[in-house]
Write an enzyme that holds these catalytic residues in place. Structure first.
Site, PDB file in Angstrom:
ATOM      1  N   ASN A   1       0.857  -1.184   0.000  1.00  0.00           N
ATOM      2  CA  ASN A   1       0.000   0.000   0.000  1.00  0.00           C
ATOM      3  C   ASN A   1       0.898   1.241   0.000  1.00  0.00           C
ATOM      4  OD1 ASN A   1      -1.875   1.997   0.475  1.00  0.00           O
ATOM      5  ND2 ASN A   1      -2.339   1.369   2.577  1.00  0.00           N
ATOM      6  N   PHE A   2       0.882   1.959  -1.124  1.00  0.00           N
ATOM      7  CA  PHE A   2       1.757   3.132  -1.239  1.00  0.00           C
ATOM      8  C   PHE A   2       1.204   4.342  -0.499  1.00  0.00           C
ATOM      9  CE2 PHE A   2       3.974   2.056  -5.607  1.00  0.00           C
ATOM     10  CZ  PHE A   2       4.509   0.914  -5.026  1.00  0.00           C
ATOM     11  N   LYS A   3      -0.082   4.318  -0.163  1.00  0.00           N
ATOM     12  CA  LYS A   3      -0.740   5.473   0.477  1.00  0.00           C
ATOM     13  C   LYS A   3      -0.512   6.724  -0.396  1.00  0.00           C
ATOM     14  CE  LYS A   3       0.065   3.177   4.819  1.00  0.00           C
ATOM     15  NZ  LYS A   3       0.322   3.269   6.242  1.00  0.00           N
TER      16      LYS A   3
ATOM     17  N   HIS B   1      -9.470   0.789   5.571  1.00  0.00           N
ATOM     18  CA  HIS B   1      -8.135   1.024   6.140  1.00  0.00           C
ATOM     19  C   HIS B   1      -8.260   2.000   7.314  1.00  0.00           C
ATOM     20  CE1 HIS B   1      -3.971   2.251   6.612  1.00  0.00           C
ATOM     21  NE2 HIS B   1      -3.662   1.132   5.975  1.00  0.00           N
TER      22      HIS B   1
ATOM     23  N   GLU C   1      -6.481   4.378   8.316  1.00  0.00           N
ATOM     24  CA  GLU C   1      -6.233   5.797   8.047  1.00  0.00           C
ATOM     25  C   GLU C   1      -7.493   6.468   7.501  1.00  0.00           C
ATOM     26  OE1 GLU C   1      -2.625   5.269   5.822  1.00  0.00           O
ATOM     27  OE2 GLU C   1      -1.579   4.801   7.691  1.00  0.00           O
TER      28      GLU C   1
ATOM     29  N   GLU D   1      -4.846  -5.301  10.965  1.00  0.00           N
ATOM     30  CA  GLU D   1      -3.776  -4.322  11.117  1.00  0.00           C
ATOM     31  C   GLU D   1      -3.990  -3.531  12.409  1.00  0.00           C
ATOM     32  OE1 GLU D   1      -2.025  -3.096   7.118  1.00  0.00           O
ATOM     33  OE2 GLU D   1      -3.906  -2.009   7.266  1.00  0.00           O
TER      34      GLU D   1
ATOM     35  N   GLY E   1       2.979   1.867  10.661  1.00  0.00           N
ATOM     36  CA  GLY E   1       3.911   2.970  10.427  1.00  0.00           C
ATOM     37  C   GLY E   1       4.731   3.350  11.642  1.00  0.00           C
TER      38      GLY E   1
ATOM     39  N   SER F   1       3.930  -2.567  10.256  1.00  0.00           N
ATOM     40  CA  SER F   1       5.394  -2.583  10.384  1.00  0.00           C
ATOM     41  C   SER F   1       6.029  -3.914   9.984  1.00  0.00           C
ATOM     42  CB  SER F   1       5.810  -2.180  11.805  1.00  0.00           C
ATOM     43  OG  SER F   1       5.405  -0.849  12.067  1.00  0.00           O
TER      44      SER F   1
HETATM   45  C1  PEP Z   1      -0.586  -0.100   6.365  1.00  0.00           C
HETATM   46  O1  PEP Z   1      -0.856   1.073   6.508  1.00  0.00           O
HETATM   47  O2  PEP Z   1      -1.402  -0.848   5.792  1.00  0.00           O
HETATM   48  C2  PEP Z   1       0.681  -0.616   6.884  1.00  0.00           C
HETATM   49  C3  PEP Z   1       0.735  -1.869   7.186  1.00  0.00           C
HETATM   50  O3  PEP Z   1       1.719   0.283   7.030  1.00  0.00           O
HETATM   51  P1  PEP Z   1       3.193  -0.044   7.612  1.00  0.00           P
HETATM   52  O4  PEP Z   1       3.680  -1.289   6.950  1.00  0.00           O
HETATM   53  O5  PEP Z   1       4.003   1.167   7.269  1.00  0.00           O
HETATM   54  O6  PEP Z   1       3.035  -0.226   9.087  1.00  0.00           O
END
Ligand code: PEP
Length: 231
Positions: free
Chosen positions: A6-8, A87, A89, A156, A162, A192
């Protein structure tokens, strides 16, 4: 294993194109794994590749007056049939309610999209103990058709996204076992995940793949992550 990146709000149209071509030539014909990349909307295109491109978000509409949003007409242009819904976010920062998440889910389900559905508890819930975490996670399935054949779930924990602090192997195993006892669908872990911890996370019973943010941004890192799982 399913490896989803996921590039966000990272990467440009140009850098996404180079990434996708580099990833494709590195994995073409080699991996049995499933790979899915969710680039930013501005970088969507028709790529001649062996893996899937999905969209991080879309509005539940064909087209219309939804300023700043993207609908199915825009996704169809690039043959996009995979979407990330729920998600954290979007739930936390953009205040997407469970009702809105369900509306999106039902809309994209009605069009046969593959749906990566994200759930995860905030730190405040985790601190109340695992019982509360389980209750919270189940509530994120309210209104969601867990029998949908193109559903992939991603667990998640928000405090692990993050932050560089992934959940422990024990926590992941326990939550994945719990979720698997309720939902018979592929279940990804996210939070992470990186090339150093994929070995232990990827071998936990009940982890069918990973959703990766930061460590997917550089193609070398994402490839290293996929390669480390096999070692
Ligand atoms: C995410 O936002 O889906 C995610 C897993 O981010 P990160 O790997 O940076 O924790």
């Amino acid at each position: 294993m399913i490896y989803a990146g996921n590039f966000k709000t990272n990467h440009t149209r140009a850098s996404t194109a180079s990434y996708i071509l580099a990833l494709n030539s590195a994995i073409e014909g080699k991996k049995k794994d499933r790979v899915v990349i969710f680039p930013p909307i501005s970088a969507l295109d028709s790529f001649d590749i062996s893996f899937t491109i999905g969209v991080q978000n879309a509005y539940p509409t064909q087209k219309g007056a939804f300023t700043g949003e993207i609908g199915v007409e825009q996704l169809d242009e690039f043959g996009i049939k995979t979407i990330l819904i729920g998600h954290s976010e979007r739930r936390e920062i953009l205040k997407e309610t469970q009702d809105k998440v369900v509306e999106k889910f039902n809309f994209f389900k009605s069009l046969g999209f593959e749906i990566f559905y994200c759930i995860g508890e905030p730190l405040s819930v985790r601190e109340m103990g695992e019982g509360k975490v389980k209750e919270y996670l189940l509530s994120q399935f309210d209104g969601i058709d867990i029998a949908y054949d193109k559903l992939i779930v991603a667990y998640e924990p928000i405090w692990a996204i993050g932050t560089g602090r992934s959940a422990s192997v024990e926590d992941i195993r326990s939550i994945h076992q719990f979720l698997k006892s309720h939902i018979d669908k592929p279940l990804l872990y996210g939070g992470s995940v990186n090339p150093s911890n994929i070995g232990e996370i990827g071998s936990i019973d009940g982890v069918d793949g990973v959703l990766v943010g930061s460590a997917s941004l550089k193609v070398e890192s994402f490839l290293e992550l996929m390669g480390s799982r096999d070692e």
